[in-house]
Motif scaffolding. Structure first.
Motif, PDB file in Angstrom:
ATOM      1  N   SER A  14       1.524  -1.242   0.191  1.00  0.00           N
ATOM      2  CA  SER A  14       0.021   0.141   0.406  1.00  0.00           C
ATOM      3  C   SER A  14       0.718   1.125  -0.085  1.00  0.00           C
ATOM      4  O   SER A  14       1.780   1.001   0.261  1.00  0.00           O
ATOM      5  CB  SER A  14      -1.038   0.103   1.272  1.00  0.00           C
ATOM      6  N   GLY A  15       0.125   2.403  -0.249  1.00  0.00           N
ATOM      7  CA  GLY A  15       0.595   3.509  -0.699  1.00  0.00           C
ATOM      8  C   GLY A  15       2.162   3.526  -0.643  1.00  0.00           C
ATOM      9  O   GLY A  15       2.413   3.593  -2.477  1.00  0.00           O
ATOM     10  N   ILE A  16       3.284   3.931  -0.206  1.00  0.00           N
ATOM     11  CA  ILE A  16       4.670   4.423  -1.192  1.00  0.00           C
ATOM     12  C   ILE A  16       4.907   3.528  -1.631  1.00  0.00           C
ATOM     13  O   ILE A  16       5.705   3.432  -2.648  1.00  0.00           O
ATOM     14  CB  ILE A  16       5.211   5.243  -0.206  1.00  0.00           C
ATOM     15  N   GLY A  17       4.607   2.509  -1.062  1.00  0.00           N
ATOM     16  CA  GLY A  17       5.883   1.252  -1.403  1.00  0.00           C
ATOM     17  C   GLY A  17       4.865   0.696  -2.516  1.00  0.00           C
ATOM     18  O   GLY A  17       5.430  -0.012  -3.028  1.00  0.00           O
ATOM     19  N   LEU A  18       3.713   0.238  -2.281  1.00  0.00           N
ATOM     20  CA  LEU A  18       2.869   0.210  -3.534  1.00  0.00           C
ATOM     21  C   LEU A  18       3.042   0.823  -4.845  1.00  0.00           C
ATOM     22  O   LEU A  18       3.330   0.387  -6.054  1.00  0.00           O
ATOM     23  CB  LEU A  18       1.138  -0.465  -3.515  1.00  0.00           C
ATOM     24  N   ALA A  45      -2.798  -5.727  -2.169  1.00  0.00           N
ATOM     25  CA  ALA A  45      -2.251  -5.518  -3.780  1.00  0.00           C
ATOM     26  C   ALA A  45      -2.185  -6.376  -4.944  1.00  0.00           C
ATOM     27  O   ALA A  45      -1.552  -5.725  -5.789  1.00  0.00           O
ATOM     28  CB  ALA A  45      -0.648  -5.726  -3.146  1.00  0.00           C
ATOM     29  N   GLN A  46      -2.394  -7.556  -5.000  1.00  0.00           N
ATOM     30  CA  GLN A  46      -2.179  -8.591  -5.855  1.00  0.00           C
ATOM     31  C   GLN A  46      -2.793  -7.688  -6.991  1.00  0.00           C
ATOM     32  O   GLN A  46      -3.006  -7.968  -7.983  1.00  0.00           O
ATOM     33  CB  GLN A  46      -1.985 -10.204  -5.248  1.00  0.00           C
ATOM     34  N   LYS A  47      -4.295  -7.925  -6.247  1.00  0.00           N
ATOM     35  CA  LYS A  47      -5.539  -7.664  -7.038  1.00  0.00           C
ATOM     36  C   LYS A  47      -5.339  -5.754  -8.036  1.00  0.00           C
ATOM     37  O   LYS A  47      -5.809  -5.588  -8.857  1.00  0.00           O
ATOM     38  CB  LYS A  47      -7.089  -6.910  -5.633  1.00  0.00           C
ATOM     39  N   LYS A  48      -4.819  -4.718  -6.996  1.00  0.00           N
ATOM     40  CA  LYS A  48      -3.826  -3.608  -7.389  1.00  0.00           C
ATOM     41  C   LYS A  48      -3.286  -3.857  -8.650  1.00  0.00           C
ATOM     42  O   LYS A  48      -3.527  -3.025  -9.339  1.00  0.00           O
ATOM     43  CB  LYS A  48      -3.684  -2.867  -6.171  1.00  0.00           C
ATOM     44  N   LEU A  49      -2.507  -4.543  -8.761  1.00  0.00           N
ATOM     45  CA  LEU A  49      -1.521  -4.835  -9.849  1.00  0.00           C
ATOM     46  C   LEU A  49      -2.043  -5.336 -10.878  1.00  0.00           C
ATOM     47  O   LEU A  49      -1.542  -5.536 -11.892  1.00  0.00           O
ATOM     48  CB  LEU A  49      -0.358  -5.378  -9.016  1.00  0.00           C
ATOM     49  N   CYS A  50      -3.071  -5.947 -10.580  1.00  0.00           N
ATOM     50  CA  CYS A  50      -3.896  -6.838 -11.777  1.00  0.00           C
ATOM     51  C   CYS A  50      -2.672  -7.979 -12.101  1.00  0.00           C
ATOM     52  O   CYS A  50      -2.082  -8.295 -11.808  1.00  0.00           O
ATOM     53  CB  CYS A  50      -4.483  -5.832 -13.050  1.00  0.00           C
ATOM     54  N   THR A  51      -2.763  -7.916 -13.575  1.00  0.00           N
ATOM     55  CA  THR A  51      -1.787  -8.665 -14.547  1.00  0.00           C
ATOM     56  C   THR A  51      -0.653  -8.829 -13.771  1.00  0.00           C
ATOM     57  O   THR A  51       0.971  -9.578 -14.093  1.00  0.00           O
ATOM     58  CB  THR A  51      -1.995  -8.790 -15.762  1.00  0.00           C
ATOM     59  N   ASN A  52       0.316  -7.391 -13.168  1.00  0.00           N
ATOM     60  CA  ASN A  52       1.380  -7.115 -13.203  1.00  0.00           C
ATOM     61  C   ASN A  52       1.757  -7.809 -11.972  1.00  0.00           C
ATOM     62  O   ASN A  52       2.727  -7.983 -11.464  1.00  0.00           O
ATOM     63  CB  ASN A  52       1.515  -5.819 -13.312  1.00  0.00           C
TER      64      ASN A  52
END
Length: 135
Positions: A14-18, A45-52
């Motif tokens: 999350s945040g700066i790390g993500l 985080a996995q959901k936010k990054l999607c395919t990445n």
């Protein structure tokens, strides 16, 4: 293009790390490791990054615990045998004034935000130094 740089981002869910992970993914010359304390954060985080998300290695551990820091070291050493960069972006905050914060909450903040950063960085130094010798 040469060998990809191995970078560990703590607090990378999350945040700066993500945000740092998203930036590094755009560069395409990094092998990225994301570290978080909980499964729930990793899943979000996995959901936010999607395919990445499949381009990121997700590890779980509590950096305020020495045993977890050693486990993280062992996992990185086993898979990569080196570490080129460390982004210390883990942190917690208790909203509200001092009146609303208990001593336990204060100590937890210090353990994560300061002691944990110290412990993990100190633990990972041999892997970080290993790479600087070869550059």
């Amino acid at each position: 293009m040469g060998e990809k740089k191995i970078v560990l981002v703590i607090g990378g869910t999350s945040g700066i790390g993500l945000g740092t992970i998203e930036y590094l993914l755009e560069q395409d010359n990094y092998e990225i490791i994301s570290l978080s304390r909980g499964d729930k954060n990793l899943s979000i985080a996995q959901k936010k990054l999607c395919t990445n998300a499949n381009r990121v290695t997700f590890l779980q551990g509590d950096i305020s615990k020495e045993q977890d820091c050693k486990k993280i070291y062992e996992e990185i050493e086993k898979k990569y045998n080196r570490l080129d960069g460390l982004v210390n972006s883990a942190g917690i905050i208790k909203l509200g004034g001092i009146e609303e914060q208990s001593l336990e909450e204060w100590n937890n903040s210090i353990n994560i935000n300061l002691t944990g950063i110290f412990l993990l960085t100190k633990t990972l130094l041999p892997l970080l130094k290993k790479e600087s010798i070869h550059q």
